[in-house]
Design a protein around this motif. Structure first.
Motif, PDB file in Angstrom:
ATOM      1  N   GLY A 115     -48.672  57.155 -55.190  1.00 28.11           N
ATOM      2  CA  GLY A 115     -47.940  58.317 -54.701  1.00 28.11           C
ATOM      3  C   GLY A 115     -47.225  59.013 -55.846  1.00 28.11           C
ATOM      4  O   GLY A 115     -47.223  58.539 -56.986  1.00 28.11           O
ATOM      5  N   PHE A 116     -46.597  60.108 -55.534  1.00 30.19           N
ATOM      6  CA  PHE A 116     -45.970  60.954 -56.541  1.00 30.19           C
ATOM      7  C   PHE A 116     -44.571  61.372 -56.099  1.00 30.19           C
ATOM      8  O   PHE A 116     -44.218  61.256 -54.935  1.00 30.19           O
ATOM      9  N   GLY A 117     -43.805  61.902 -57.039  1.00 30.58           N
ATOM     10  CA  GLY A 117     -42.491  62.456 -56.743  1.00 30.58           C
ATOM     11  C   GLY A 117     -42.612  63.939 -56.440  1.00 30.58           C
ATOM     12  O   GLY A 117     -43.612  64.395 -55.893  1.00 30.58           O
ATOM     13  N   ASN A 118     -41.607  64.705 -56.833  1.00 29.76           N
ATOM     14  CA  ASN A 118     -41.668  66.150 -56.639  1.00 29.76           C
ATOM     15  C   ASN A 118     -42.693  66.725 -57.609  1.00 29.76           C
ATOM     16  O   ASN A 118     -42.725  66.370 -58.776  1.00 29.76           O
ATOM     17  N   ASP A 138     -41.857  75.201 -54.822  1.00 30.02           N
ATOM     18  CA  ASP A 138     -41.540  73.851 -55.292  1.00 30.02           C
ATOM     19  C   ASP A 138     -40.567  73.902 -56.461  1.00 30.02           C
ATOM     20  O   ASP A 138     -39.648  73.084 -56.562  1.00 30.02           O
ATOM     21  N   VAL A 139     -40.774  74.848 -57.360  1.00 26.73           N
ATOM     22  CA  VAL A 139     -39.894  74.989 -58.525  1.00 26.73           C
ATOM     23  C   VAL A 139     -38.492  75.369 -58.074  1.00 26.73           C
ATOM     24  O   VAL A 139     -37.505  74.795 -58.546  1.00 26.73           O
ATOM     25  N   LYS A 140     -38.371  76.301 -57.144  1.00 24.84           N
ATOM     26  CA  LYS A 140     -37.048  76.708 -56.650  1.00 24.84           C
ATOM     27  C   LYS A 140     -36.330  75.539 -55.991  1.00 24.84           C
ATOM     28  O   LYS A 140     -35.129  75.341 -56.202  1.00 24.84           O
ATOM     29  N   ILE A 141     -37.053  74.755 -55.201  1.00 29.75           N
ATOM     30  CA  ILE A 141     -36.448  73.584 -54.544  1.00 29.75           C
ATOM     31  C   ILE A 141     -35.986  72.578 -55.593  1.00 29.75           C
ATOM     32  O   ILE A 141     -34.885  72.036 -55.506  1.00 29.75           O
ATOM     33  N   ALA A 142     -36.827  72.347 -56.600  1.00 24.61           N
ATOM     34  CA  ALA A 142     -36.467  71.405 -57.661  1.00 24.61           C
ATOM     35  C   ALA A 142     -35.244  71.887 -58.435  1.00 24.61           C
ATOM     36  O   ALA A 142     -34.357  71.093 -58.777  1.00 24.61           O
ATOM     37  N   THR A 164     -30.797  70.718 -64.076  1.00 26.94           N
ATOM     38  CA  THR A 164     -31.435  70.637 -65.386  1.00 26.94           C
ATOM     39  C   THR A 164     -32.931  70.921 -65.320  1.00 26.94           C
ATOM     40  O   THR A 164     -33.590  70.977 -66.356  1.00 26.94           O
ATOM     41  N   PHE A 165     -33.459  71.102 -64.101  1.00 24.96           N
ATOM     42  CA  PHE A 165     -34.885  71.383 -63.962  1.00 24.96           C
ATOM     43  C   PHE A 165     -35.159  72.764 -64.548  1.00 24.96           C
ATOM     44  O   PHE A 165     -34.462  73.731 -64.239  1.00 24.96           O
TER      45      PHE A 165
END
Length: 191
Positions: A112-115, A122-126, A132-133
């Motif tokens: 499995g994977f993370g974000n 997806d970038v906005k949520i991260a 720091t993303f």
């Protein structure tokens, strides 16, 4: 004989995965790439028959999503049906938070994977979750998506012909070496 099924719910936001899905089907995986809101029974029947599941789509720590309906995610697999669908199977789940999903439901043979920042949402949520993303442009995301698909095709190409499912440590070793080579190639091409 080991039966591997690839479930790839129709969703414009995951169209970049089409080359991976096509490759998997060419290598012998039975595939489902349809609107899962209209073909849920077919998806469930394929999953139940399989020894190994490859899922390409969206996920959360408690749900694997099917095709969106009216702009909203629809549930494909969650606590109500995971036991009958995924327990006892080998699972490769390419979806956000799929590692946590597998851990939460005590799946025993999974990758499995993370974000995964595969789209601007997806970038906005991260970025909201982690200050720091980095802010990424569409070109950066497209490069990431293409590199991810290329890496996974090369990794699956090593295992699918043998009929053997990789151990987690072998998968990590293989993808790490492949991703290192991909990063080096990308850096050399932009230098």
């Amino acid at each position: 004989m080991n039966k591997t099924v690839c479930i790839y719910p129709k969703d414009e936001s995951t169209d970049f995965l089409s080359p991976l899905y096509d490759f998997l089907c060419e290598k012998g995986c039975e595939g489902l790439h349809k609107d899962t809101t209209e073909n849920t029974d077919e998806a469930y029947a394929l999953i139940k028959e399989a020894d190994s599941i490859i899922f390409l789509g969206h996920g959360a720590s408690d749900t694997l999503y099917g095709s969106p309906q009216d702009g909203e995610f629809t549930v494909l697999i969650n606590e109500t049906n995971i036991q009958e669908l995924l327990y006892g199977k080998r699972c490769f789940i390419l979806a956000c938070n799929s590692y946590e999903f597998c851990e939460n439901y005590n799946l025993t043979s999974f990758i499995g994977f993370g974000n995964m920042p595969t789209g601007i949402v997806d970038v906005k949520i991260a970025m909201e979750a982690d200050t720091t993303f980095p802010s990424l442009e569409k070109e950066d995301i497209d490069t990431y998506d293409a590199a991810l698909v290329s890496l996974l095709i090369r990794a699956f190409n090593e295992y699918l012909p043998t009929g053997n499912w990789p151990s987690v440590s072998n998968w990590e070793r293989l993808t790490f070496s492949r991703s290192s080579a991909s990063i080096k190639s990308l850096l050399n091409s932009t230098a």
